[in-house]
Design an enzyme around this catalytic site. Structure first.
Site, PDB file in Angstrom:
ATOM      1  CG  LEU A 166      34.044  13.358  -8.286  1.00 43.79           C
ATOM      2  CD1 LEU A 166      35.284  12.473  -8.429  1.00 43.79           C
ATOM      3  CD2 LEU A 166      33.357  13.055  -6.952  1.00 43.79           C
TER       4      LEU A 166
ATOM      5  CB  SER B 246      17.595  26.417  -0.554  1.00 43.74           C
ATOM      6  OG  SER B 246      18.064  27.359   0.365  1.00 43.74           O
TER       7      SER B 246
ATOM      8  CE1 TYR C  92      22.052  27.026  -3.962  1.00 46.47           C
ATOM      9  CE2 TYR C  92      21.141  28.198  -2.066  1.00 46.47           C
ATOM     10  CZ  TYR C  92      21.460  27.017  -2.719  1.00 46.47           C
ATOM     11  OH  TYR C  92      21.170  25.813  -2.112  1.00 46.47           O
TER      12      TYR C  92
ATOM     13  CE  LYS D   5      19.473  24.617  -4.954  1.00 49.76           C
ATOM     14  NZ  LYS D   5      19.679  23.226  -5.323  1.00 49.76           N
TER      15      LYS D   5
ATOM     16  CE1 TYR E 106      16.976  19.247   1.343  1.00 50.56           C
ATOM     17  CE2 TYR E 106      19.173  20.039   0.801  1.00 50.56           C
ATOM     18  CZ  TYR E 106      18.145  19.127   0.628  1.00 50.56           C
ATOM     19  OH  TYR E 106      18.332  18.102  -0.254  1.00 50.56           O
ATOM     20  CG  PHE E 107      14.875  26.199   7.403  1.00 56.98           C
ATOM     21  CD1 PHE E 107      13.939  25.518   6.622  1.00 56.98           C
ATOM     22  CD2 PHE E 107      14.589  27.507   7.746  1.00 56.98           C
ATOM     23  CE1 PHE E 107      12.751  26.129   6.200  1.00 56.98           C
ATOM     24  CE2 PHE E 107      13.401  28.123   7.340  1.00 56.98           C
ATOM     25  CZ  PHE E 107      12.493  27.434   6.567  1.00 56.98           C
TER      26      PHE E 107
ATOM     27  NE  ARG F  79      26.806  36.047   5.131  1.00 57.13           N
ATOM     28  CZ  ARG F  79      26.852  34.754   5.423  1.00 57.13           C
ATOM     29  NH1 ARG F  79      27.964  34.075   5.207  1.00 57.13           N
ATOM     30  NH2 ARG F  79      25.831  34.132   5.947  1.00 57.13           N
TER      31      ARG F  79
END
Ligand code: NAD
Ligand code: UDP
Length: 336
Positions: free
Chosen positions: A35, A126, A150, A154, A178-179, A294
């Site tokens: 959590l 990812s 990150y 992965k 995942y996109f 960014r």
């Protein structure tokens, strides 16, 4: 005793939506989540949606004793591994936190799986593992060269899983890249609920539409795209979660395989296209200000999703209107 699926990170955004699908498909499920980025109430809402019961253990994947208990007593036959930290910017500032939680956590989990002879796993990877390439359409053969911590975590976990498979053919492994997952369950009961200021575009846009934030900051309008803003392959969370159930079915039926698939729609939308779509479904104006690019953002990338289509007989069905409608329903009614 009936066998169960262990869902790590099942209280989170993607985990909770997949939990709904698993329960609807009749799977028996045990959720393990610390959590750290989710709320217990999400799991109550999953029960309300599905009217099905499942077990929940509050705990950390880095805690080998909890895992030992689970594998000893709960008849787990497969794992869906969502638990992880996912904020790209934070990963650059706190690399140890990310390597510890994501990589070390996965190693602890995989070791306990191996000891318990549970060798079937679907892993949340990812599209960030690809990094930047001259071609914007990424298939699974696109070389991997992640540009942030990150993404590196992965890729390391993917490689660990490949090495485990090479050493022991009894493993069955699905690596799902995942996109850009967006949207919420159509009930409006569960959705993405960032604890901090959202990093991702659609949750931010939704908060602006709801009046929680004054305006959207668009990170650059000078990219070599049609309107100058970044383009991404947004995929509805319900399409993404369906793909997980297909992937699990696939590795349970075709034992002893490892596959890697992209999960996306195969097309991209710009920031302005997403804003326009959101304004239409919400009836709200989204004020914005264009600011600097960014760091680390790419101009455009999207999936070649044909391998997932062929292998898993899965295709994304929902369009951006539905993505925005479901995000808006969730944003308006149910922030928990
Ligand atoms: P999320 O933060 O909503 O869910 C992750 C869940 O894992 C949370 O409930 C969190 O409390 C739990 N968790 C984190 N570390 C844990 C630990 N050590 N032990 C136990 N529980 C832990 O994120 P999400 O968007 O649902 O992402 C799920 C997975 O998919 C993550 O691994 C993420 O990296 C990956 N992913 C997400 C996206 C995205 O855009 N959302 C894109 C690609 C991949
Ligand atoms: N974006 C933006 N403002 C925001 C968040 C995102 O302009 O507050 C842009 C970002 O530059 C990118 C697109 O929206 O072009 C999607 O960003 P997101 O962070 O959702 O996904 P990612 O960049 O991780 O693929």
């Amino acid at each position: 005793m009936e066998s169960k699926i262990l869902v790590t990170g099942g209280a989170g955004y993607i985990g909770s939506h997949t939990l709904v699908k698993l329960l609807e498909e009749g799977y028996d499920v045990l959720v393990l989540d610390n959590l750290s980025n989710s709320k217990l109430e999400t799991l109550d809402r999953v029960t309300s949606i599905t009217k099905k019961k499942f077990e929940f253990i509050k705990g950390d994947i880095r805690d080998k004793n909890i895992l030992k208990e689970i594998f000893k007593n709960k008849s787990i036959n497969s794992v869906m591994h969502f638990a992880g930290l996912k904020a790209v910017g934070e990963s650059e500032n706190f690399p140890i936190k990310y390597y510890e939680n994501n990589v070390l956590g996965s190693i602890v989990l995989l070791k306990e799986m191996a000891l318990a002879e549970v060798k079937t796993i679907v892993f949340s990877s990812s599209a960030t593992v690809y990094g930047q390439h001259s071609n914007n359409r990424y298939d699974e053969k696109t070389p991997t060269k992640p540009i942030n911590v990150y993404g590196k975590t992965k890729l390391i976990i993917e490689n660990i899983l490949r090495d485990i498979k090479n050493s022991d053919d009894n493993w069955s492994i699905g690596l799902l890249r995942y996109f850009n997952p967006v949207g919420a369950h159509s009930s409006g009961f569960i959705g993405e609920n960032p604890k901090e200021k959202p990093n991702n575009l659609l949750p931010y846009v939704a908060q602006v539409a709801a009046g929680l934030r004054e305006k959207l900051f668009i990170f650059g309008d000078d990219y070599p795209t049609v309107d100058g803003t970044g383009r991404r392959d947004y995929i509805h969370i319900e399409d993404l979660s369906s793909a997980h159930v297909r992937a699990l079915d696939y590795i349970q039926k075709n034992k002893n395989i490892l596959f890697t698939v992209n999960l996306g729609t195969g097309r991209s939308y710009s920031v302005f296209e997403m804003i326009n779509a959101f304004e239409k479904v919400s009836g709200k104006k989204i004020p914005f200000k264009v600011v600097e690019r960014r760091i680390g953002d790419l101009a455009e990338f999207y999936a070649d999703p044909s391998k997932a289509e062929k292998l898993l007989d899965w295709k994304a069905n929902f369009d951006i209107k539905k993505m925005c409608e479901d995000t808006w329903r969730w944003q308006k009614n149910n922030i928990i």
